[in-house]
Design an enzyme around this catalytic site. Structure first.
Site, PDB file in Angstrom:
ATOM      1  N   LYS A 178     -44.565  23.502  90.516  1.00 51.75           N
ATOM      2  CA  LYS A 178     -43.292  23.297  89.826  1.00 51.75           C
ATOM      3  C   LYS A 178     -42.527  24.607  89.682  1.00 51.75           C
ATOM      4  CE  LYS A 178     -45.297  19.419  87.379  1.00 51.75           C
ATOM      5  NZ  LYS A 178     -46.096  19.050  86.207  1.00 51.75           N
TER       6      LYS A 178
ATOM      7  N   GLN B 173     -48.080  19.780  80.427  1.00 47.15           N
ATOM      8  CA  GLN B 173     -48.981  19.414  81.511  1.00 47.15           C
ATOM      9  C   GLN B 173     -50.185  18.660  80.964  1.00 47.15           C
ATOM     10  OE1 GLN B 173     -48.389  20.112  84.862  1.00 47.15           O
ATOM     11  NE2 GLN B 173     -50.062  18.667  85.133  1.00 47.15           N
TER      12      GLN B 173
ATOM     13  N   ASP C 246     -39.189  13.933  82.193  1.00 46.72           N
ATOM     14  CA  ASP C 246     -40.056  12.948  82.832  1.00 46.72           C
ATOM     15  C   ASP C 246     -39.540  11.530  82.625  1.00 46.72           C
ATOM     16  OD1 ASP C 246     -42.070  13.907  84.411  1.00 46.72           O
ATOM     17  OD2 ASP C 246     -43.446  14.276  82.769  1.00 46.72           O
TER      18      ASP C 246
END
Length: 367
Positions: free
Chosen positions: A127, A171, A194
């Site tokens: 990322k 995460q 997200d």
């Protein structure tokens, strides 16, 4: 064994095989955190009509010609997720530069990593590289395994209040002593790139409402269909799997595109009979080669989200990655199919970057 018993919904531990380059998240339970600095009535939705990442230069797009066929000899068109993801990253790069030059703002994505899991560290590294490649600022916090839940939430709160941060990722998985829902619910809904917050999913499910963010992998699936000029309106679509991560939001997105949608899951009887009628199939169950070519309607378009390791003596690693759909068989029947790897996987991070850019634009009223 009945074919319906082969399914494992991606809400189980098999979800780890579905999103190789993105964090695997557990959706929220519907509770709205009081820590959030922006209430649900004050947010401005991300309009989904049409669902485009950015303006599209048609001259750079993949060839949109996908023809129906009777199956057998001809090979399916390969839907190249790597190529499309690169196009999207190039578009994002241009938009980020334009925003920086016009108003001096650079989008920012923050990632919080707890513990020292190698796979999680790899995801975070991917990322970070993706952000750097398009000019998005990346912020990273690494905490030891024995950190407290309150310490993690403290950093989330700081990022919530930091105007240079437009997207926040925690995460997962988190250490077992932490409540993931408590931690994830601490993320400001306007920075939940997200798209798994219950208010975002609820808006996605309601006609006349639009979420702030669309979950990255399902959004990537629809974007692939758009970029390859696959007609969705009026078509029969089947989503295999009903997870909150992929299956359910993918079905909602297809419905928004005016497809007639069926969901096949672990309790579905004779799933192949339902799949045979589908013009568009999105599979996300984490079962290698489960969907056979004989299950497909000739000319169907197949989007395979699954990524599953299977033993392969010829590979230096001792295994190879395959999808939920038997690729060799599908290529003989479908009009178009995504490969595994190289299909949906690269699109997931591209959509994460897109969501981060959208968040920055919305925050600063930049068009």
């Amino acid at each position: 064994m009945s074919s319906s018993l082969l399914f494992l919904d991606s809400s189980t531990s098999t979800a780890s095989h579905l999103l190789p380059f993105s964090r695997i998240t557990t959706p929220f339970n519907g509770a709205v955190s009081l820590r959030r600095s922006v209430g649900p009535l004050n947010v401005r939705p991300f309009v989904l009509s049409p669902l485009r990442t950015l303006s599209v230069n048609s001259s750079n797009n993949p060839s949109p010609v996908i023809n129906d066929k009777s199956g057998g000899e001809a090979s399916a068109k390969i839907i190249d997720g790597k190529m499309v993801a690169k196009q999207i990253r190039d578009e994002i790069t241009a938009e980020v530069l334009k925003m920086k030059e016009a108003i001096g703002i650079v989008p920012g994505l923050a990632v919080i990593l707890v513990g020292d899991r190698k796979d999680s560290a790899t995801y975070v590294r991917n990322k970070k590289k993706a952000c750097e490649s398009v000019g998005i600022n990346s912020f990273e916090v690494r905490l030891p395994e024995d950190s407290t839940e309150q310490e993690v939430i403290k950093f989330i709160s700081e990022f919530n209040n930091d105007p240079s941060v437009h997207g926040i990722l925690v995460q997962l998985p988190l250490p077992s002593h932490m409540d993931e829902q408590n931690v994830l619910n601490a993320v400001d809904i306007e920075k939940d790139v997200d798209g798994f917050h219950p208010l975002n999913i609820g808006r996605l499910a309601m006609r006349g409402r639009d979420p702030l963010f669309v979950p990255c992998t399902p959004k990537g699936c629809i974007e692939l269909l758009h970029r390859y000029a696959v007609e969705i309106k009026g078509k029969r679509a089947v989503v295999i799997g009903r997870s909150n991560i992929v299956g359910m939001p993918a079905a909602l997105l297809l419905q928004r595109e005016d497809a007639t949608v069926s969901i096949v899951h672990s309790r579905t009887k004779n799933p192949e009979e339902i799949i045979k009628h589908a013009d568009i199939i999105i599979s996300a169950v984490g079962q290698p080669n489960m969907v056979r070519g004989s299950w497909l309607k000739p000319g169907a378009v197949v989007i395979d989200v699954g990524i599953n390791p299977v033993e392969d003596a010829n590979s230096p690693r001792g295994y190879k990655l395959v999808g939920d759909v038997c690729y060799e068989e599908a290529c003989k029947v479908a009009s178009a199919v995504t490969p595994v790897p190289g299909g949906v996987g690269p699109m997931t991070i591209a959509m994460l970057l897109s969501n981060t850019l959208s968040s920055a634009k919305r925050t600063h009223n930049f068009q």
